[in-house]
Design a protein around this motif. Structure first.
Motif, short mmCIF file in Angstrom:
data_model
loop_
_atom_site.label_atom_id
_atom_site.label_comp_id
_atom_site.label_asym_id
_atom_site.label_seq_id
_atom_site.Cartn_x
_atom_site.Cartn_y
_atom_site.Cartn_z
N ASP A 78 0.73 -1.15 0.19
CA ASP A 78 -0.39 0.08 0.74
C ASP A 78 1.02 1.06 0.07
O ASP A 78 0.81 2.43 -0.57
CB ASP A 78 -1.00 -0.02 1.35
N ARG A 79 2.04 1.19 0.98
CA ARG A 79 3.01 2.57 0.85
C ARG A 79 3.73 2.41 -0.52
O ARG A 79 4.03 4.29 -0.59
CB ARG A 79 3.57 1.80 2.60
N LYS A 80 4.47 1.37 -1.04
CA LYS A 80 5.36 1.82 -1.98
C LYS A 80 4.91 0.94 -3.28
O LYS A 80 5.68 1.63 -4.29
CB LYS A 80 6.60 0.66 -1.67
N LEU A 123 3.71 -11.65 -2.93
CA LEU A 123 2.75 -11.85 -4.06
C LEU A 123 1.81 -12.31 -4.03
O LEU A 123 0.67 -11.55 -4.68
CB LEU A 123 3.20 -13.49 -4.53
N MET A 124 1.50 -12.68 -2.98
CA MET A 124 -0.28 -12.43 -2.83
C MET A 124 -1.04 -11.33 -2.50
O MET A 124 -2.45 -11.39 -3.10
CB MET A 124 -0.49 -13.30 -1.10
N PRO A 125 -0.38 -10.62 -1.64
CA PRO A 125 -2.01 -9.47 -1.78
C PRO A 125 -2.05 -8.32 -2.62
O PRO A 125 -2.67 -7.69 -3.31
CB PRO A 125 -0.88 -8.77 -0.31
N SER A 126 -0.67 -8.42 -3.01
CA SER A 126 -0.80 -7.52 -4.35
C SER A 126 -1.01 -8.33 -5.94
O SER A 126 -2.07 -7.85 -6.78
CB SER A 126 1.05 -7.68 -4.74
N THR A 127 -1.56 -8.96 -5.57
CA THR A 127 -2.77 -9.81 -6.71
C THR A 127 -3.66 -9.08 -7.10
O THR A 127 -4.57 -9.02 -7.62
CB THR A 127 -2.55 -11.33 -7.18
N LEU A 128 -4.60 -9.44 -5.34
CA LEU A 128 -5.14 -8.88 -5.23
C LEU A 128 -6.01 -7.41 -5.17
O LEU A 128 -6.62 -7.18 -5.95
CB LEU A 128 -6.07 -9.53 -4.39
N ALA A 129 -4.64 -6.94 -4.83
CA ALA A 129 -4.60 -5.08 -4.83
C ALA A 129 -4.68 -4.51 -6.56
O ALA A 129 -5.23 -3.92 -6.93
CB ALA A 129 -3.60 -4.70 -3.96
N LEU A 130 -3.56 -5.52 -7.07
CA LEU A 130 -3.24 -5.37 -8.63
C LEU A 130 -5.45 -5.61 -9.17
O LEU A 130 -4.88 -4.50 -10.57
CB LEU A 130 -2.23 -5.69 -9.25
N ILE A 131 -5.63 -6.70 -9.21
CA ILE A 131 -7.08 -6.46 -9.22
C ILE A 131 -7.85 -5.33 -9.57
O ILE A 131 -9.05 -5.08 -10.62
CB ILE A 131 -7.63 -8.16 -9.41
N ARG A 132 -7.85 -4.69 -8.58
CA ARG A 132 -8.60 -3.91 -8.50
C ARG A 132 -8.44 -2.73 -9.29
O ARG A 132 -8.59 -1.85 -9.85
CB ARG A 132 -8.93 -3.25 -6.92
N SER A 133 -6.96 -2.01 -9.47
CA SER A 133 -6.79 -1.45 -10.29
C SER A 133 -6.73 -1.98 -11.82
O SER A 133 -7.11 -1.18 -12.48
CB SER A 133 -4.97 -1.44 -10.13
N SER A 197 0.18 0.53 -8.33
CA SER A 197 -1.38 1.35 -7.53
C SER A 197 -0.40 2.57 -6.93
O SER A 197 1.00 2.93 -6.49
CB SER A 197 -1.16 0.05 -6.47
N GLU A 198 -1.70 3.04 -6.98
CA GLU A 198 -1.49 4.62 -5.72
C GLU A 198 -0.88 4.47 -4.83
O GLU A 198 -1.37 3.77 -3.87
CB GLU A 198 -2.00 5.65 -5.75
N PRO A 199 -0.13 5.25 -4.39
CA PRO A 199 1.03 5.19 -2.61
C PRO A 199 -0.07 5.23 -1.91
O PRO A 199 -0.90 6.52 -1.68
CB PRO A 199 1.97 5.74 -2.53
N ASP A 200 -0.15 4.62 -1.09
CA ASP A 200 -0.86 5.11 0.49
C ASP A 200 0.16 5.79 1.68
O ASP A 200 1.18 5.46 1.92
CB ASP A 200 -1.47 4.34 1.16
N ALA A 201 0.15 7.24 2.03
CA ALA A 201 0.81 8.15 2.72
C ALA A 201 0.02 7.79 3.99
O ALA A 201 -0.30 9.27 4.99
CB ALA A 201 1.11 9.85 2.24
N SER A 202 -0.60 6.73 4.32
CA SER A 202 -0.58 6.26 6.10
C SER A 202 0.03 7.42 6.42
O SER A 202 -0.31 6.52 8.05
CB SER A 202 -1.99 5.93 6.11
N GLY A 203 1.32 6.95 6.40
CA GLY A 203 2.19 6.94 7.74
C GLY A 203 2.94 5.45 7.35
O GLY A 203 2.90 4.24 6.92
N PRO A 204 4.21 5.14 8.59
CA PRO A 204 5.04 3.89 8.22
C PRO A 204 4.55 2.91 9.22
O PRO A 204 3.66 3.42 10.31
CB PRO A 204 6.26 4.35 8.95
N MET A 205 5.15 2.52 8.81
CA MET A 205 4.67 0.31 8.84
C MET A 205 4.76 0.28 10.48
O MET A 205 5.69 0.79 10.85
CB MET A 205 4.85 -0.49 8.54
N ASP A 206 3.81 0.42 11.45
CA ASP A 206 4.11 -0.63 13.20
C ASP A 206 5.66 -1.80 13.43
O ASP A 206 4.97 -2.62 12.58
CB ASP A 206 3.09 -0.20 14.06
#
Length: 505
Positions: A78-80, A123-133, A197-206
């Protein structure tokens, strides 16, 4: 509208579906890798002489690391950018797979599988996220997600077939070299076909949340494994307590963070939490079945890897067919009725094994019934999970769904496979003519007993395999009854948590 969205809309219809085909390659590979190793265990046991615990870790190191990092990698994408993460993961997965194929010890193989899990999580989360894109149209996206969910089940079902074919003609390392022809097309065509995908600027990961999630899951699975291979002791109790304490701290932290690693508020929706639970349990049932059936076909029935894999083709065909055919059916039947019906097919599979024992006919029929249930559940439950979550939390919902999938894989081998292993070790009666070393190897696993029997001759080899087979079949019988009971529990969960007012698809 963003530039990325404009570029997607300008893509021709055929190019969008070609992009989907490319995205399905890593999904297929990651899911095939969850079950293909089960078919290679007999050959790996002969070559590397792993202990019972090491055999379980060979399978689970990959799924455990993958499950522990899915939420983290989804947030990182989401961020990168998900396309960037997908390409990095594909390259890393390919390189590590090649190195793992030439492992010289069981420990090297386990480390290689763990490293594959790191890149697989990219790989796995990116595939579903890119389907939405790629698919902005709702109806096209719904069909694309259904294909994605079906590919999850198809990959798990194809694992035994792919493993059987490769092991018939090549060494056991060939199952890892499969990553090269599958992922190279993605590395070549991905930059051209897939939008970033568009980067998410919600802040750094914890970072603390990331460590907590991995520690909690790892400690829990280790405690279950240790009980299965060594019996209950202080170490298993300590690991379980660590898992509970760290898991509790993780939950508390997520509830107080403004940008949590895992959005636990989604679980307040009973339909969402029920669907995630059903998804997890159904995958555990499938993987547990593959764990014992592949060893039974090859070692007990003495079938070649190819012959054993061909025996499971009816089930694989069922998985592919129902994954697509369930879409129009789900439009007419309420979800809290449909999923219990599908779970009943799964229950029937294990009831067959529990009642009639493990024969070739029973395994073929049970695997077909199992795939009718699990194949359709994968499609329906994933759609329910995404539909139950608010649109603003669709990404978090998909990451939780994928994590549940991988946790189910881990529990399938750890819990259900552990039942078989524990019963085998507790009831095996070894002949007195074995040396201490031979006794140690034969008492670990059925594959170990088979390897020892090949060093014996005549009646001695037959006596050892008779004892080992009896213990193994007793373990599968117990596991089948336990899984049947868990399936009945899953039916109750589905009836009580899933809503009846609207169909899932």
């Amino acid at each position: 509208m963003s530039l990325a969205a404009d570029k997607v809309k300008q893509q021709p219809h055929s190019r969008r579906w070609l992009a989907l085909a490319i995205l399905m390659l890593p999904v297929l590979l990651v899911t095939v890798d969850n079950t293909v190793l089960g078919f290679a265990l007999p050959k790996i046991a002969e070559a590397l002489h792993p202990s019972a615990s090491q055999q379980l870790w060979m399978i689970d190191a990959y799924s455990l690391v993958l499950a522990g990092l899915l939420i983290t990698m989804g947030s990182l994408g989401d961020r990168k950018g998900h396309r960037k993460l997908l390409l990095i993961g594909s390259l890393g997965f390919t390189v590590v797979s090649v190195l793992t194929a030439y492992s010289g010890t069981a420990s090297q193989l386990i480390v290689g599988r763990a490293c594959m899990g790191i890149f697989g999580a990219m790989l796995m989360p990116s595939t579903l996220a890119l389907i939405r894109s790629v698919f902005e149209d709702r109806e096209e996206r719904r069909m694309a997600v259904a294909i994605w969910a079906t590919t999850l089940t198809v990959g798990s079902a194809l694992g035994p077939l792919v493993g059987g074919v490769l092991l018939e003609f090549f060494a056991w390392g060939s199952i890892f070299l499969l990553a090269v022809p599958v992922l190279v097309p993605l590395l070549v065509l991905g930059p051209w076909l897939l939008p970033e995908s568009e980067p998410d600027a919600s802040g750094p990961m914890d970072a603390i949340s990331t460590v907590q999630s991995i520690v909690a899951l790892s400690a829990l699975v280790y405690s279950i494994k240790h009980v299965a291979s060594e019996g209950p002791d202080a170490l298993a109790l300590v690991a379980f307590c660590v898992a509970m304490v760290v898991g509790w701290r993780f939950v508390r932290r997520q509830l107080h963070l403004s940008a949590p690693l895992m959005d636990l508020s989604l679980f307040r929706n009973k339909t969402f939490s029920g669907s995630v639970t059903i998804n997890l349990m159904s995958l555990a049932f499938l993987i547990g079945f593959v764990f014992f059936s592949t060893q039974f076909l090859q070692i007990v029935l003495r079938m070649s890897p190819l012959s054993a894999s061909l025996a499971l083709i009816p089930g694989q065909i069922m998985a592919i067919a129902v994954g697509i055919l369930i879409v129009p059916i789900a439009q007419r039947i309420s979800v809290n009725t449909l999923i219990p019906i599908l779970l009943a097919f799964t229950a029937g599979a294990f009831l067959l094994v529990a009642s009639l024992g493990s024969s070739l006919t029973v395994i073929v029929a049970a695997f077909a019934l199992l795939n009718i249930g699990v194949g359709a559940i994968a499609t329906v439950s994933n759609d329910v999970i995404l539909s139950a979550a608010p649109p603003s939390k669709a990404g978090a919902a998909s990451a939780i769904s994928e994590t549940a999938y991988e946790v189910g894989v881990v529990l399938g081998t750890t819990l259900l496979g552990g039942i078989v292993t524990a019963y085998y070790r507790g009831t095996l009666q070894l002949p007195n003519f074995l040396t201490p070393l031979q006794m140690s190897l034969a008492s670990e696993t059925l594959a170990g007993a088979h390897a020892v029997s090949r060093t014996l001759v005549g009646d001695q080899a037959s006596e050892l395999m008779h004892s080992a087979t009896q213990a193994f079949e007793g373990g599968t019988h117990l596991m089948a009854w336990a899984t049947f009971s868990l399936t009945v529990l899953a039916i109750v969960i589905a009836r009580r948590t899933l809503k009846a007012r609207q169909p899932p698809v």
